[in-house]
Motif scaffolding. Structure first.
Motif, short mmCIF file in Angstrom:
data_model
loop_
_atom_site.label_atom_id
_atom_site.label_comp_id
_atom_site.label_asym_id
_atom_site.label_seq_id
_atom_site.Cartn_x
_atom_site.Cartn_y
_atom_site.Cartn_z
N ASN A 1 -0.23 9.37 -7.94
CA ASN A 1 0.84 10.01 -6.84
C ASN A 1 2.29 10.18 -7.69
OD1 ASN A 1 -0.56 10.33 -4.50
ND2 ASN A 1 -0.11 7.95 -4.01
N GLN A 2 2.49 8.95 -8.54
CA GLN A 2 4.01 9.17 -9.74
C GLN A 2 3.95 10.20 -9.93
OE1 GLN A 2 4.89 5.72 -10.88
NE2 GLN A 2 3.73 4.23 -9.65
N ASN A 21 -0.23 4.53 -6.58
CA ASN A 21 -0.61 5.44 -7.06
C ASN A 21 -0.17 6.22 -8.21
OD1 ASN A 21 -2.25 7.53 -7.77
ND2 ASN A 21 -3.95 6.46 -6.16
N ASP A 33 10.56 4.40 -7.24
CA ASP A 33 10.34 4.79 -5.20
C ASP A 33 12.36 4.50 -4.89
OD1 ASP A 33 10.33 3.93 -2.84
OD2 ASP A 33 11.02 1.83 -3.22
N ASN A 36 0.37 -1.49 -0.36
CA ASN A 36 -0.01 0.31 -0.19
C ASN A 36 0.80 1.37 0.22
OD1 ASN A 36 -2.71 1.24 0.10
ND2 ASN A 36 -2.33 0.82 2.16
N HIS A 37 1.87 0.93 -0.90
CA HIS A 37 2.98 2.67 -1.11
C HIS A 37 2.44 3.62 -1.80
CE1 HIS A 37 6.96 4.22 -2.05
NE2 HIS A 37 6.84 3.57 -1.09
N ASN A 38 2.47 4.57 -1.30
CA ASN A 38 2.72 6.45 -1.90
C ASN A 38 2.87 5.85 -3.49
OD1 ASN A 38 1.65 8.73 -1.90
ND2 ASN A 38 3.77 8.62 -2.32
#
Lengths: 111, 348
Positions: free
Chosen positions: B17-18, B14, B250, B9-11
């Motif tokens: 967000n990227q 989504n 990331d 459920n990493h930012n």
């Protein structure tokens, strides 16, 4: 202004030396570009030589540039450190071989 | 086992967000669309759809640190046989010459072999992006080299280095040794060894925050080292630039390399790469049948622009051929240096 002599961002401004003396800068950068092209040695081999020389002349800009370049071209960490040791051995040897000169002088004047 | 960003459920799992991170540097950075406009490209349009690239599932037996798909064993998105049937209808269009199967590990889709067989019946050239280790992951995959050979599939496989250290640092412990064994199995059935039509191509992508060196120099070195050390031969090496999205984004952010990497991509912009970027001759299909300009836009959930149809169920090649390709800052990844595509460099 930051209170140190070396600023990593200055590496990106290397080309600016042409502002004060363009003809000589152009000649240097043309020559530099030619030197690093594939020839009897590959670009990759030249990169490792440059890394070793960068350490020998202790240029932080060159160390930054050729650490990245040599790694990007595929040299391993071990190979790169061995290249640094070659530079160290030559620099160390250069000091020590002068020990012979010291010995010659001492032998000349000693009883 | 490392988990996917999605399962964590990493930012960055989504897409919005990227995109927000990628677009956040504007106006410090020149927008990609403005950059190409300076060279006369007010929009980028397809040259025609020749390659039909299908992501048949995000499940993978590996969890590579740079993966733009965020694939892994915990990803459950798999293309159904119904969606595959829609693909089979779409690819009957004669301008489509090549079907490029990707994932995840495409072989993990339970209908993979049926799908390949059906595509071959239509006379299309098939590329399978095989991660190599899948061949050894389970006995039931050991015969993949024979299956590929039977259907004259072109195999394209990632191997970021001819050394274990660099390969495993990107793709996981033990991946290099298994990849070498798999390459030897492919060679054993005739892949990459002679002019017999069995094409085995390797893909280099940087294991770190830097751009690929010369593709030609790398290919020569790979051929020498892989043959000398393992007796392996292959056809061509494709050097591919890592896209600043998903897990690689990331990595860039966590390692503090993001801004420098983007600056590097932009500084290396090569206008001669624009004409040959893969989005001009490729359409990318997701596991659930949506249409995208490329695999990277797919992972950023940037569907093809209206009025082009956004789903296979409405596939219309004429409308797709006249669409404007969706451009964002990550597109600099395909125009940096010698350029980059699923087939490697695109410019001198």
């Amino acid at each position: 202004m930051a209170n140190h002599y070396y600023n990593s961002e200055d590496l990106g401004k290397f080309g600016n030396i042409g502002e004060y003396q363009k003809p000589l800068a152009d000649k240097f950068f043309d020559y530099y570009g030619e030197v690093f092209k594939n020839g009897a040695l590959t670009e990759k081999e030249k990169s490792l030589i440059a890394l070793a020389v960068a350490h020998a002349v202790q240029c932080p800009y060159c160390i930054d540039a050729y650490s990245a370049d040599a790694y990007e071209k595929g040299y391993s960490q071990q190979q790169m450190m061995e290249a640094v040791h070659v530079a160290a051995a030559i620099k160390g040897g250069a000091v020590l071989v002068h020990g012979v000169q010291m010995m010659n002088k001492v032998k000349e004047i000693a009883m | 086992m490392i988990k996917s960003l999605k399962v964590l459920n990493h930012n960055l799992s989504n897409a919005d967000n990227q995109l927000s991170i990628l677009e956040n540097e504007l106006p410090r950075q020149t927008a990609f669309r403005n950059k190409i406009a300076a060279f006369g490209y007010t929009a980028l349009q397809p040259s025609g759809i020749e390659v039909f690239q299908i992501n048949i599932g995000k499940m993978c037996n590996q969890v590579c640190k740079h993966c733009h798909v965020d694939a892994g064993p915990d990803r459950k998105e798999i293309m159904t046989i119904e969606t595959m049937q829609l693909c089979l209808v779409a690819i009957q269009n004669p301008t489509i010459k090549t079907v490029d199967l990707t994932g995840g590990a495409p072989e993990l889709n339970p209908n993979f072999r049926w799908f390949v067989t059906e595509i071959k019946k239509l006379g299309k050239h098939i590329i399978v992006r095989c991660n190599l280790t899948i061949i050894l992951a389970n006995k039931k995959f050991n015969d993949l080299p024979d299956f590929f050979k039977l259907h004259q599939v072109e195999v394209v496989s990632s191997l970021p280095s001819f050394t274990a250290q660099r390969t495993d640092s990107q793709r996981g412990d033990g991946v290099f040794n298994d990849s070498i064994k798999a390459l030897q199995m492919l060679n054993a059935v005739g892949y990459g060894v002679a002019n017999n039509g069995l094409i085995l191509n390797l893909v280099y992508n940087p294991a770190g925050a830097f751009l690929p060196p010369s593709q030609a120099a790398l290919e020569t070195e790979y051929k020498t080292e892989l043959f000398k050390n393992f007796g392996i031969t292959f056809n061509s090496l494709f050097a591919i630039t890592n896209m600043p999205i998903s897990r690689y984004l990331d990595y860039l952010l966590v390692s503090g390399n993001y801004q420098k990497y983007m600056d590097k991509l932009i500084a290396a912009f090569n206008p001669s790469a624009i004409n040959n970027v893969m989005c001009r001759n490729t359409i990318s299909v997701s596991w659930d049948g949506f249409l995208y300009d490329c695999d990277f836009n797919q992972m950023l959930d940037l569907k093809v622009k209206y009025p082009a149809p956004q789903h296979l169920s409405e596939f219309n090649i004429q409308l797709l051929n006249t669409r404007n390709i969706v451009l964002k800052q990550h597109c600099y990844g395909c125009t940096a240096g010698a350029g980059s595509s699923c087939g490697g460099a695109v410019a001198i």
